[in-house]
Design a protein around this motif. Structure first.
Motif, PDB file in Angstrom:
ATOM      1  N   MET A   1       7.939  11.796 -12.885  1.00 25.63           N
ATOM      2  CA  MET A   1       8.678  10.811 -13.687  1.00 25.63           C
ATOM      3  C   MET A   1       7.681   9.939 -14.455  1.00 25.63           C
ATOM      4  O   MET A   1       6.701   9.476 -13.904  1.00 25.63           O
ATOM      5  N   MET A   2       7.951   9.735 -15.729  1.00 26.43           N
ATOM      6  CA  MET A   2       7.039   8.979 -16.595  1.00 26.43           C
ATOM      7  C   MET A   2       7.096   7.488 -16.267  1.00 26.43           C
ATOM      8  O   MET A   2       8.166   6.912 -16.112  1.00 26.43           O
ATOM      9  N   MET A   3       5.929   6.866 -16.141  1.00 27.91           N
ATOM     10  CA  MET A   3       5.859   5.429 -15.886  1.00 27.91           C
ATOM     11  C   MET A   3       6.280   4.662 -17.133  1.00 27.91           C
ATOM     12  O   MET A   3       5.868   4.976 -18.244  1.00 27.91           O
ATOM     13  N   ASN A   4       7.141   3.653 -16.956  1.00 26.69           N
ATOM     14  CA  ASN A   4       7.521   2.792 -18.066  1.00 26.69           C
ATOM     15  C   ASN A   4       7.504   1.338 -17.614  1.00 26.69           C
ATOM     16  O   ASN A   4       7.285   1.041 -16.433  1.00 26.69           O
ATOM     17  N   LYS A   5       7.730   0.442 -18.559  1.00 26.69           N
ATOM     18  CA  LYS A   5       7.616  -0.990 -18.292  1.00 26.69           C
ATOM     19  C   LYS A   5       8.561  -1.461 -17.202  1.00 26.69           C
ATOM     20  O   LYS A   5       8.176  -2.204 -16.293  1.00 26.69           O
ATOM     21  N   GLU A   6       9.832  -1.062 -17.270  1.00 19.30           N
ATOM     22  CA  GLU A   6      10.822  -1.532 -16.292  1.00 19.30           C
ATOM     23  C   GLU A   6      10.514  -1.029 -14.889  1.00 19.30           C
ATOM     24  O   GLU A   6      10.649  -1.756 -13.913  1.00 19.30           O
ATOM     25  N   MET A   7      10.098   0.233 -14.807  1.00 17.49           N
ATOM     26  CA  MET A   7       9.750   0.795 -13.493  1.00 17.49           C
ATOM     27  C   MET A   7       8.552   0.068 -12.900  1.00 17.49           C
ATOM     28  O   MET A   7       8.543  -0.288 -11.715  1.00 17.49           O
ATOM     29  N   TYR A   8       7.527  -0.153 -13.735  1.00 18.34           N
ATOM     30  CA  TYR A   8       6.338  -0.835 -13.239  1.00 18.34           C
ATOM     31  C   TYR A   8       6.655  -2.268 -12.836  1.00 18.34           C
ATOM     32  O   TYR A   8       6.144  -2.771 -11.826  1.00 18.34           O
ATOM     33  N   LYS A   9       7.500  -2.933 -13.595  1.00 13.62           N
ATOM     34  CA  LYS A   9       7.873  -4.310 -13.268  1.00 13.62           C
ATOM     35  C   LYS A   9       8.529  -4.385 -11.896  1.00 13.62           C
ATOM     36  O   LYS A   9       8.205  -5.256 -11.080  1.00 13.62           O
ATOM     37  N   LYS A  10       9.454  -3.471 -11.606  1.00 17.29           N
ATOM     38  CA  LYS A  10      10.136  -3.464 -10.304  1.00 17.29           C
ATOM     39  C   LYS A  10       9.140  -3.204  -9.176  1.00 17.29           C
ATOM     40  O   LYS A  10       9.189  -3.852  -8.119  1.00 17.29           O
ATOM     41  N   LEU A  11       8.226  -2.258  -9.409  1.00 18.73           N
ATOM     42  CA  LEU A  11       7.219  -1.954  -8.388  1.00 18.73           C
ATOM     43  C   LEU A  11       6.270  -3.137  -8.186  1.00 18.73           C
ATOM     44  O   LEU A  11       5.877  -3.442  -7.052  1.00 18.73           O
ATOM     45  N   LEU A  12       5.912  -3.814  -9.279  1.00 14.01           N
ATOM     46  CA  LEU A  12       5.020  -4.971  -9.183  1.00 14.01           C
ATOM     47  C   LEU A  12       5.667  -6.110  -8.405  1.00 14.01           C
ATOM     48  O   LEU A  12       5.031  -6.732  -7.547  1.00 14.01           O
ATOM     49  N   LEU A  13       6.939  -6.396  -8.698  1.00 11.64           N
ATOM     50  CA  LEU A  13       7.641  -7.467  -7.985  1.00 11.64           C
ATOM     51  C   LEU A  13       7.700  -7.167  -6.489  1.00 11.64           C
ATOM     52  O   LEU A  13       7.508  -8.057  -5.654  1.00 11.64           O
ATOM     53  N   LEU A  14       7.962  -5.905  -6.151  1.00  8.98           N
ATOM     54  CA  LEU A  14       7.977  -5.502  -4.746  1.00  8.98           C
ATOM     55  C   LEU A  14       6.576  -5.610  -4.146  1.00  8.98           C
ATOM     56  O   LEU A  14       6.417  -6.062  -2.997  1.00  8.98           O
ATOM     57  N   PHE A  15       5.574  -5.223  -4.919  1.00  7.28           N
ATOM     58  CA  PHE A  15       4.182  -5.268  -4.451  1.00  7.28           C
ATOM     59  C   PHE A  15       3.761  -6.699  -4.138  1.00  7.28           C
ATOM     60  O   PHE A  15       3.061  -6.948  -3.152  1.00  7.28           O
ATOM     61  N   ILE A  16       4.170  -7.651  -4.979  1.00  8.39           N
ATOM     62  CA  ILE A  16       3.849  -9.060  -4.735  1.00  8.39           C
ATOM     63  C   ILE A  16       4.498  -9.537  -3.431  1.00  8.39           C
ATOM     64  O   ILE A  16       3.869 -10.216  -2.614  1.00  8.39           O
ATOM     65  N   ILE A  17       5.750  -9.139  -3.227  1.00  7.38           N
ATOM     66  CA  ILE A  17       6.482  -9.564  -2.025  1.00  7.38           C
ATOM     67  C   ILE A  17       5.817  -9.046  -0.747  1.00  7.38           C
ATOM     68  O   ILE A  17       5.747  -9.768   0.262  1.00  7.38           O
ATOM     69  N   VAL A  18       5.310  -7.805  -0.770  1.00  8.52           N
ATOM     70  CA  VAL A  18       4.769  -7.201   0.459  1.00  8.52           C
ATOM     71  C   VAL A  18       3.308  -7.569   0.714  1.00  8.52           C
ATOM     72  O   VAL A  18       2.733  -7.111   1.708  1.00  8.52           O
ATOM     73  N   GLN A  19       2.701  -8.385  -0.155  1.00  9.01           N
ATOM     74  CA  GLN A  19       1.302  -8.768   0.055  1.00  9.01           C
ATOM     75  C   GLN A  19       1.043  -9.327   1.454  1.00  9.01           C
ATOM     76  O   GLN A  19       0.117  -8.886   2.142  1.00  9.01           O
ATOM     77  N   PRO A  20       1.807 -10.324   1.916  1.00 11.08           N
ATOM     78  CA  PRO A  20       1.547 -10.835   3.270  1.00 11.08           C
ATOM     79  C   PRO A  20       1.798  -9.798   4.358  1.00 11.08           C
ATOM     80  O   PRO A  20       1.134  -9.823   5.402  1.00 11.08           O
ATOM     81  N   VAL A  21       2.740  -8.884   4.126  1.00 11.17           N
ATOM     82  CA  VAL A  21       2.995  -7.812   5.096  1.00 11.17           C
ATOM     83  C   VAL A  21       1.753  -6.927   5.212  1.00 11.17           C
ATOM     84  O   VAL A  21       1.343  -6.544   6.320  1.00 11.17           O
ATOM     85  N   LEU A  22       1.140  -6.591   4.080  1.00 10.44           N
ATOM     86  CA  LEU A  22      -0.090  -5.796   4.084  1.00 10.44           C
ATOM     87  C   LEU A  22      -1.209  -6.526   4.829  1.00 10.44           C
ATOM     88  O   LEU A  22      -1.971  -5.912   5.593  1.00 10.44           O
ATOM     89  N   ASP A  23      -1.296  -7.841   4.623  1.00  9.57           N
ATOM     90  CA  ASP A  23      -2.339  -8.628   5.301  1.00  9.57           C
ATOM     91  C   ASP A  23      -2.121  -8.664   6.813  1.00  9.57           C
ATOM     92  O   ASP A  23      -3.078  -8.590   7.588  1.00  9.57           O
ATOM     93  N   ILE A  24      -0.878  -8.777   7.224  1.00  6.78           N
ATOM     94  CA  ILE A  24      -0.559  -8.792   8.661  1.00  6.78           C
ATOM     95  C   ILE A  24      -0.857  -7.429   9.283  1.00  6.78           C
ATOM     96  O   ILE A  24      -1.432  -7.335  10.382  1.00  6.78           O
ATOM     97  N   LEU A  25      -0.477  -6.352   8.595  1.00  4.40           N
ATOM     98  CA  LEU A  25      -0.771  -5.001   9.087  1.00  4.40           C
ATOM     99  C   LEU A  25      -2.281  -4.769   9.166  1.00  4.40           C
ATOM    100  O   LEU A  25      -2.770  -4.107  10.093  1.00  4.40           O
ATOM    101  N   THR A  26      -3.006  -5.323   8.213  1.00  5.87           N
ATOM    102  CA  THR A  26      -4.472  -5.230   8.235  1.00  5.87           C
ATOM    103  C   THR A  26      -5.030  -5.930   9.462  1.00  5.87           C
ATOM    104  O   THR A  26      -5.942  -5.421  10.140  1.00  5.87           O
ATOM    105  N   PHE A  27      -4.492  -7.108   9.781  1.00  5.90           N
ATOM    106  CA  PHE A  27      -4.940  -7.877  10.952  1.00  5.90           C
ATOM    107  C   PHE A  27      -4.766  -7.067  12.238  1.00  5.90           C
ATOM    108  O   PHE A  27      -5.695  -6.934  13.043  1.00  5.90           O
ATOM    109  N   PHE A  28      -3.571  -6.491  12.433  1.00  8.99           N
ATOM    110  CA  PHE A  28      -3.306  -5.735  13.657  1.00  8.99           C
ATOM    111  C   PHE A  28      -4.091  -4.427  13.677  1.00  8.99           C
ATOM    112  O   PHE A  28      -4.508  -3.966  14.737  1.00  8.99           O
TER     113      PHE A  28
END
Length: 473
Positions: free
Chosen positions: A1-28
């Protein structure tokens, strides 16, 4: 599937939200498996690759004609430095060099991808609000997990000895305090934007929770960041309130936000004396006074002061091995603030002076021309300058240079469109991130942190570029 602005925006917003989750998983992950390869690193590297695809192939932004040539020039500059150091550097460790390069480029790539999201002028305010909302959700996760870890007795300590504080389920107390320092003004901004009346006070809940976390961590960075941002925003709204009085124009929004900001500042000031941060800051003041007394006593006796310790508790470089300019920074306040980083700076500066023209231009790579013990200065702007040279660092600092140029230009041509409460909060976030990067390090080449700094920088640039049509708020 071709990457476009709307798709990337949705993925980016989700990526920002999961940042602390990634940090917690890194800690454990580090705690349980003691592995340097964590899920946080894997996911962030994959998203950096996705962002590069978006930059080159997934958008039609008007800024693309500037971003792509800039990135190609930057890649060429750091590539020249990497290849040259492979043959010329006394000790070249490929994994460390490539890892440091990837961490450095992460900030630039995320900055450029954010910028290219703002293509359609009519959707800019919506995109901005979506990004701030995602960031606020991420900080809610930080706050709630911190409280849960403390209440369950599973929180790790920020300090091993001497001071008091909690870093929850996060690996680095310095990183999480830097994240809070940069993010707090942005969460504050989102809460203010969402509030239309006093009945919507609950939008301030994320602000209050994050402020409490800032003083539970126990570091000076997070505490003073929240205190400073709170005072500055109150002052900015007082100025706007006075301006509305002079113009004899009622502005209900300004009155509402001024009152809420004042109430918050009073509450934060009231709970501060009960916090670890207050205790630790008081302890640092005591240390500064003791150091002053000690230096005065040694000066009276004609003795020399003792050597310092590195930021990580290691002995500082022998002052006899570094430039005499080290003696210029002898203030006890600076010694405590910089943790002897001045000595590491002087040591790396000496290496740079002895480097050839190519290394002066394109850098000495990770930790300089070390022969045995490698050590970063841990002051980001200096580390990047010595690692990538005059040409490489100028390109790396281009986002800051561009922002400064636009700010100064707009400040002289349309000051009332620039010094708005929104821009003040963005400027505070940028100032916090840049200040921490300069004094304490681990921001510009720390992917877990620099993603947050890229956000306010892009939002400020967009506001400045469209200052003529930007609605005052």
């Amino acid at each position: 599937m071709m990457m476009n602005k709307e798709m990337y925006k949705k993925l980016l917003l989700l990526f920002i939200i999961v940042q602390p989750v990634l940090d917690i998983l890194t800690f454990f992950s580090i705690k349980q498996f003691d592995s340097s390869l964590t899920i946080g690193i894997i996911v962030r590297v994959l998203f950096m690759g996705l962002s590069l695809l978006f930059i080159f192939f997934g958008n039609s932004s008007t800024y693309k004609k500037y971003v792509i040539p800039y990135l190609l020039l930057l890649f060429a500059a750091v590539g020249i430095g990497l290849v040259y150091n492979f043959f010329d550097k006394p000790v070249f460790e490929p994994f460390l060099e490539l890892q440091f390069l990837a961490k450095t480029l992460y900030f630039i790539i995320m900055f450029c991808s954010y910028l290219l999201l703002f293509t359609n002028k009519d959707q800019m305010d919506e995109t901005k609000l979506d990004i701030l909302k995602s960031l606020t959700i991420a900080m809610l996760i930080v706050s709630l997990t911190m409280f849960i870890s403390i209440l369950t007795g599973t929180a790790s300590s920020t300090y091993e000895y001497g001071k008091f504080g909690f870093k929850g389920w996060f690996f680095s107390g310095n990183e999480i305090s830097s994240i809070i320092a940069i993010s707090f003004p942005l969460v504050y901004l989102y809460s203010l934007k969402k509030m239309d009346n006093f009945k919507q006070w609950y939008y301030f809940t994320p602000v209050l929770l994050l402020a409490i976390v800032s003083i539970l961590i126990g570091t000076k960075v997070s505490y003073f960041a929240v205190l400073g941002a709170s005072i500055i925003i109150v002052f900015s709204y007082v100025v706007w309130w006075l301006a509305s009085l002079i113009k004899k124009s009622k502005n209900r929004t300004v009155n509402l936000r001024l009152v809420m900001s004042l109430v918050f500042l009073i509450i934060f000031g009231a709970i501060t004396p009960l916090s670890p941060s207050f205790t630790n800051v008081a302890g640092d003041v005591g240390k500064i006074n003791e150091e002053k007394a000690k230096q005065q006593e040694e000066k009276d006796k004609g003795g020399d002061s003792e050597g310092g310790m590195s930021p990580e508790g290691e002995p500082a470089p022998d002052e006899g091995d570094v430039d005499e300019n080290v003696s210029l920074i002898e203030s006890p306040v600076l010694r405590i603030l910089l943790s002897s980083r001045n000595l590491f700076f002087a040591n790396t500066l000496e290496q740079y002076k002895n480097a050839d023209l190519v290394q002066k231009s394109f850098g000495m790579g990770y930790a300089g021309n070390y022969k045995e013990n490698r050590k970063l200065i841990e002051m980001d702007f200096f580390d990047l300058f010595f690692s990538y040279g005059i040409i490489g660092s100028l390109l790396l600092f281009m986002p800051f240079i561009t922002l400064a140029f636009l700010f100064i230009k707009r400040l002289f041509t349309m000051p009332l469109r620039v010094i708005t409460p929104e821009n003040v909060l963005l400027f505070v976030a940028i100032g916090m991130g840049s200040g921490i990067a300069f004094l304490a390090g681990h921001v510009l080449y720390a992917p877990a942190v620099n993603i947050y700094l890229a956000l306010p920088m892009v939002l400020m640039i967009i506001n400045l570029l469209h200052a003529r049509s930007h609605k005052l708020s």
